[in-house]
Design an enzyme around this catalytic site. Structure first.
Site, PDB file in Angstrom:
ATOM      1  N   ASN A   1      18.262  21.499  33.183  1.00  0.00           N
ATOM      2  CA  ASN A   1      17.896  22.894  33.475  1.00  0.00           C
ATOM      3  C   ASN A   1      16.553  23.153  32.819  1.00  0.00           C
ATOM      4  O   ASN A   1      16.328  22.722  31.688  1.00  0.00           O
ATOM      5  CB  ASN A   1      18.886  23.871  32.841  1.00  0.00           C
ATOM      6  CG  ASN A   1      20.172  23.951  33.605  1.00  0.00           C
ATOM      7  OD1 ASN A   1      20.353  23.258  34.599  1.00  0.00           O
ATOM      8  ND2 ASN A   1      21.086  24.789  33.130  1.00  0.00           N
ATOM      9  N   GLY A   2      15.699  23.898  33.498  1.00  0.00           N
ATOM     10  CA  GLY A   2      14.403  24.224  32.918  1.00  0.00           C
ATOM     11  C   GLY A   2      13.281  23.650  33.762  1.00  0.00           C
ATOM     12  O   GLY A   2      13.486  23.243  34.904  1.00  0.00           O
TER      13      GLY A   2
ATOM     14  N   GLU B   1      15.181  51.795  40.521  1.00  0.00           N
ATOM     15  CA  GLU B   1      16.367  50.955  40.391  1.00  0.00           C
ATOM     16  C   GLU B   1      17.194  50.974  41.683  1.00  0.00           C
ATOM     17  O   GLU B   1      17.680  49.938  42.137  1.00  0.00           O
ATOM     18  CB  GLU B   1      17.189  51.417  39.169  1.00  0.00           C
ATOM     19  CG  GLU B   1      18.509  50.723  38.959  1.00  0.00           C
ATOM     20  CD  GLU B   1      18.428  49.198  38.853  1.00  0.00           C
ATOM     21  OE1 GLU B   1      17.331  48.652  38.729  1.00  0.00           O
ATOM     22  OE2 GLU B   1      19.496  48.570  38.946  1.00  0.00           O
TER      23      GLU B   1
ATOM     24  N   LYS C   1      18.000  47.733  44.032  1.00  0.00           N
ATOM     25  CA  LYS C   1      19.376  47.358  44.399  1.00  0.00           C
ATOM     26  C   LYS C   1      19.473  47.135  45.900  1.00  0.00           C
ATOM     27  O   LYS C   1      20.036  46.162  46.367  1.00  0.00           O
ATOM     28  CB  LYS C   1      20.353  48.469  44.037  1.00  0.00           C
ATOM     29  CG  LYS C   1      21.064  48.603  42.753  1.00  0.00           C
ATOM     30  CD  LYS C   1      21.590  47.494  41.965  1.00  0.00           C
ATOM     31  CE  LYS C   1      20.586  46.494  41.495  1.00  0.00           C
ATOM     32  NZ  LYS C   1      20.330  46.432  40.083  1.00  0.00           N
TER      33      LYS C   1
ATOM     34  N   CYS D   1      19.978  27.122  37.544  1.00  0.00           N
ATOM     35  CA  CYS D   1      20.703  25.855  37.422  1.00  0.00           C
ATOM     36  C   CYS D   1      21.823  25.942  36.382  1.00  0.00           C
ATOM     37  O   CYS D   1      21.737  26.692  35.422  1.00  0.00           O
ATOM     38  CB  CYS D   1      19.743  24.768  36.985  1.00  0.00           C
ATOM     39  SG  CYS D   1      18.295  24.662  38.012  1.00  0.00           S
TER      40      CYS D   1
ATOM     41  N   LYS E   1      21.238  34.757  38.961  1.00  0.00           N
ATOM     42  CA  LYS E   1      21.670  35.749  37.979  1.00  0.00           C
ATOM     43  C   LYS E   1      20.771  35.761  36.760  1.00  0.00           C
ATOM     44  O   LYS E   1      20.412  36.817  36.275  1.00  0.00           O
ATOM     45  CB  LYS E   1      23.125  35.485  37.567  1.00  0.00           C
ATOM     46  CG  LYS E   1      23.681  36.519  36.601  1.00  0.00           C
ATOM     47  CD  LYS E   1      23.706  37.899  37.224  1.00  0.00           C
ATOM     48  CE  LYS E   1      24.169  38.984  36.283  1.00  0.00           C
ATOM     49  NZ  LYS E   1      23.775  40.311  36.787  1.00  0.00           N
TER      50      LYS E   1
ATOM     51  N   TRP F   1      18.960  25.278  41.375  1.00  0.00           N
ATOM     52  CA  TRP F   1      18.234  26.341  42.085  1.00  0.00           C
ATOM     53  C   TRP F   1      16.796  25.873  42.156  1.00  0.00           C
ATOM     54  O   TRP F   1      16.152  25.688  41.126  1.00  0.00           O
ATOM     55  CB  TRP F   1      18.358  27.651  41.311  1.00  0.00           C
ATOM     56  CG  TRP F   1      17.781  28.832  42.005  1.00  0.00           C
ATOM     57  CD1 TRP F   1      18.310  29.483  43.081  1.00  0.00           C
ATOM     58  CD2 TRP F   1      16.590  29.529  41.660  1.00  0.00           C
ATOM     59  NE1 TRP F   1      17.512  30.535  43.420  1.00  0.00           N
ATOM     60  CE2 TRP F   1      16.443  30.589  42.572  1.00  0.00           C
ATOM     61  CE3 TRP F   1      15.621  29.369  40.676  1.00  0.00           C
ATOM     62  CZ2 TRP F   1      15.380  31.476  42.528  1.00  0.00           C
ATOM     63  CZ3 TRP F   1      14.557  30.254  40.635  1.00  0.00           C
ATOM     64  CH2 TRP F   1      14.459  31.299  41.561  1.00  0.00           C
TER      65      TRP F   1
ATOM     66  N   GLU G   1      17.493  43.906  47.086  1.00  0.00           N
ATOM     67  CA  GLU G   1      17.975  42.589  46.706  1.00  0.00           C
ATOM     68  C   GLU G   1      19.270  42.205  47.385  1.00  0.00           C
ATOM     69  O   GLU G   1      19.502  41.020  47.617  1.00  0.00           O
ATOM     70  CB  GLU G   1      18.058  42.421  45.182  1.00  0.00           C
ATOM     71  CG  GLU G   1      19.136  43.197  44.474  1.00  0.00           C
ATOM     72  CD  GLU G   1      19.166  42.914  42.963  1.00  0.00           C
ATOM     73  OE1 GLU G   1      19.462  43.841  42.208  1.00  0.00           O
ATOM     74  OE2 GLU G   1      18.899  41.771  42.557  1.00  0.00           O
TER      75      GLU G   1
ATOM     76  N   HIS H   1      -0.698  61.167  47.685  1.00  0.00           N
ATOM     77  CA  HIS H   1      -1.919  60.403  47.406  1.00  0.00           C
ATOM     78  C   HIS H   1      -1.999  59.132  48.249  1.00  0.00           C
ATOM     79  O   HIS H   1      -2.726  58.206  47.885  1.00  0.00           O
ATOM     80  CB  HIS H   1      -2.002  60.080  45.913  1.00  0.00           C
ATOM     81  CG  HIS H   1      -2.124  61.314  45.074  1.00  0.00           C
ATOM     82  ND1 HIS H   1      -3.255  62.104  45.069  1.00  0.00           N
ATOM     83  CD2 HIS H   1      -1.227  61.934  44.255  1.00  0.00           C
ATOM     84  CE1 HIS H   1      -3.067  63.131  44.254  1.00  0.00           C
ATOM     85  NE2 HIS H   1      -1.838  63.052  43.755  1.00  0.00           N
TER      86      HIS H   1
ATOM     87  N   ARG I   1      25.614  32.131  38.975  1.00  0.00           N
ATOM     88  CA  ARG I   1      24.211  32.063  38.564  1.00  0.00           C
ATOM     89  C   ARG I   1      23.282  31.796  39.740  1.00  0.00           C
ATOM     90  O   ARG I   1      22.079  31.906  39.611  1.00  0.00           O
ATOM     91  CB  ARG I   1      24.024  30.952  37.532  1.00  0.00           C
ATOM     92  CG  ARG I   1      24.859  31.140  36.299  1.00  0.00           C
ATOM     93  CD  ARG I   1      24.474  30.170  35.245  1.00  0.00           C
ATOM     94  NE  ARG I   1      23.098  30.385  34.846  1.00  0.00           N
ATOM     95  CZ  ARG I   1      22.478  29.699  33.915  1.00  0.00           C
ATOM     96  NH1 ARG I   1      23.089  28.762  33.288  1.00  0.00           N
ATOM     97  NH2 ARG I   1      21.232  29.958  33.611  1.00  0.00           N
TER      98      ARG I   1
END
Ligand code: AGP
Length: 609
Positions: A100-101, A482, A486, A2, A604, A74, A489, A505, A27
């Site tokens: 926000n929060g 990583e 990438k 947010c 973000k 969001w 996402e 294994h 964001r």
């Protein structure tokens, strides 16, 4: 995540608020809205989806005012609908808020508001309880109403409030969610993040936890919890507004991938003196301090966690301090052994990641010294740490982290080298060799980027795959993880990364004809072992693309194709090795027409648990 914007001045507020919200689009959000105060009334418009949807609803001239608040949401509590979008209003519609929060005790408050106050809720959000509480506590003094309201809240919040009966100011308050006030002339601003204000001002006040800020046209007043006026220094934002824009690239992600040679150079340059001595921006750990540290916890999330995985080998290797790497979301809940002999090293690009911040606070509470690696100056993590080593990567806008990762690695090398030298566990000669390797990285990273054409062709060949595997050994495990993150996402292709020795294994059962593997083989010490892994995979008729250092020829004979990175020491290879994987994820996502800079369901900075 947010975003909040507030404006008060003499111009029309709606355009300025939209522009501010646009500055926060990076964001991630799924609905947006704004409230204006005009002639004793509050006017609200909100829409689900992109900002353009909201923009089309605010064009009418009746929707006007010189004071307002805006929000990009969001979804956390309740789906991303118009009803759940902010602003939310008090029952009488005379107070509007954006938040926000997360309010942790909202169910309890909601029950009280419904049962004891007869309030009818209009949304499924936790936020609406704040608006309804304000409506109940407002008796002509907005600040008092805010104080009474926040005294009942548990959780994290940055809240901006406007009232129809108090039309010349915005009141805002924060706890564990970022908030800044922007200084103008005859106008002032509020925002959750600096990029919202870059078009209008570079002078900002960082609002601290528990503080209330009152923003009017000519004044910004900050108060602590006891309502004592607080004097705050102005922070000058030194970023260039252009730095937050795409600068000719189609996507921020590609711009940021290409900025890595500069980011690495910047992050190194200020820390390695001409005499080869490492300086950590005034951070001081004497020999005795370091000898007293019995354990380091590196704690982070996502990409930053993958950087942390590399940090373990460096700190144990150079400084000989036992180091554990933990996911921030796990750390707090597993009773880690923390005391005053512990160094808590947290890594965060945004400096606002909730899990990382919460872990930091827990470690601090238990007596640990906190050192953080951060990209955002003045962020919560930076401010709450005892020491901060900044990555000088510049603003990272794309949700997929790229330049923050490579510069986080640089910071980890610097910290480990500094500690090793100070403690005397790393010889001057060895340190000099590694510093030489680091100094050569900007040029080698630029060289690595030249593989883009080859990678584009690989992407064209493989973007239709339903799943892609990544493997490696040693330092290549973190790189494989990583690279896989990438790809997932931004392309939404199912992907899996594993230490190559673990294949046999269990995971080897998944290999079929045409399964695609990206095999990291950048570690000279483990090269032979990786060749054996490749043989195992090829024997099952899978496809293998190798990533190896220039000069390694045998791998070419057994892989379908090899992407070469410049030759370098094993220790620094992760910085170069990840670049082809970033490029690959980007080009696959592009071919799949994904929303590369703002992938679905992602934000973000993740400021919720
Ligand atoms: C990586 O591409 C992601 N965007 C994500 O994993 C990110 O690294 C993570 O959320 C941590 O963020 P931070 O570095 O801002 O704390």
């Amino acid at each position: 995540m947010c975003g909040i914007v507030g404006y008060i001045g003499n111009e029309s507020a709606k355009e300025i608020i939209i522009e501010g919200l646009r500055g926060l689009e990076y964001r991630g959000y799924d609905s947006a809205g704004m409230a204006l105060v005009h002639r004793g009334r509050i006017l609200v418009r909100k829409e689900s989806g992109k900002l353009a949807n909201l923009e089309s609803k605010i064009t009418k001239k009746e929707f006007t005012g010189n004071l307002g608040i805006g929000h990009t949401r969001w979804a956390t509590h309740g789906s991303p609908t118009r009803e759940n979008a902010h602003p939310h209003l008090s029952a009488d519609g005379r107070i509007a808020i954006v938040h926000n929060g997360i309010i942790e005790n909202y169910l309890e408050l909601k029950a009280w508001l419904i049962e004891k106050q007869g309030i009818q809720f209009r949304s499924e959000t936790d936020t609406e309880v704040i608006a309804q509480l304000l409506g109940i506590y407002y008796e002509g003094d907005l600040i008092e109403a805010v104080q009474k309201t926040v005294s009942r809240l548990r959780g994290a919040y940055a809240v901006a409030v406007v009232a129809a009966d108090d039309p010349d100011r915005i009141v805002a308050v924060r706890k564990d969610a970022p908030l800044i006030a922007g200084i103008g002339e005859g106008r002032n601003f509020l925002a959750s993040d600096i990029p919202a204000l870059l078009k209008y001002t570079r002078d900002v006040y960082l609002i601290e936890n528990g503080e209330i800020v009152v923003v009017s046209r000519d004044d910004i007043k900050i108060f602590d919890e006891e309502m004592t006026r607080v004097k705050r220094d102005v922070m000058k934002v030194t970023w260039d507004a252009d730095a937050a824009e795409k600068g000719g690239y189609e996507h921020f992600m590609m711009k940021e991938i290409c900025e890595q040679p500069d980011g690495i150079r910047e992050t190194l340059q200020r820390r390695i003196g001409e005499d080869g001595q490492i300086k950590l921006d005034g951070i001081r750990f004497g020999k005795k301090d370091l000898e007293a540290i019995t354990r380091i916890y590196i704690v982070a999330c996502g990409t930053a966690y993958h950087a942390g995985l590399q940090g373990k080998a460096l700190l144990e290797g150079y400084a000989k301090i036992p180091t554990e790497v933990d996911l921030a979301s796990e750390f707090r809940y597993r009773n880690p052994l923390v005391d005053e002999k512990t160094l808590f090293l947290c890594i965060s690009q945004s400096g606002e990641t909730h899990d990382t911040l919460a872990a930091l606070r827990e470690a601090k509470r238990q007596g640990a010294r906190v050192l953080s690696i951060c990209n955002v100056v003045g962020s919560s993590i930076a401010r709450e740490s005892d020491d901060v080593l900044y990555t000088w990567a510049g603003p990272e806008i794309a949700v997929a982290s790229t330049k923050a990762y490579t510069t986080q690695l640089v910071c980890l090398y610097l910290i480990a080298l500094y500690m090793g030298r100070t403690k005397g566990t790393l010889s001057e000669e060895e340190a000099g060799r590694i510093i030489g390797e680091l100094m050569a990285l900007p040029e080698k990273a630029a060289e690595t980027l030249k593989a883009e054409e080859q990678i584009k062709k690989l992407a064209e060949r493989y973007y239709i795959k339903e799943q892609i595997f990544y493997i490696g050994r040693g330092a290549d495990v973190g790189t494989a993880l990583e690279g896989s993150l990438k790809l997932k996402e931004i392309s939404y292709i199912n992907s899996f990364a594993i230490a190559a020795g673990e294949l046999k294994h269990g995971t080897i059962a998944l290999i079929r004809k045409d399964t695609l593997f990206f095999v990291m083989a950048t570690q000279d010490a483990l090269y032979e072992k990786m060749l054996s892994n490749i043989e195992e995979i090829k024997a099952r008729k899978a496809q293998v693309i190798g990533i190896a250092k220039k000069g390694n020829k045998r791998i070419k004979q057994i892989c379908d194709e090899v992407i070469y990175i410049p030759s370098c020491a094993d220790e620094v290879a992760p910085i170069l090795g990840v670049i082809p994987l970033q490029l690959l994820a980007y080009h696959i996502a592009k071919l799949l027409k994904r929303d590369i800079d703002q992938p679905r369901n992602l934000a973000k900075s993740v400021t919720v648990e």
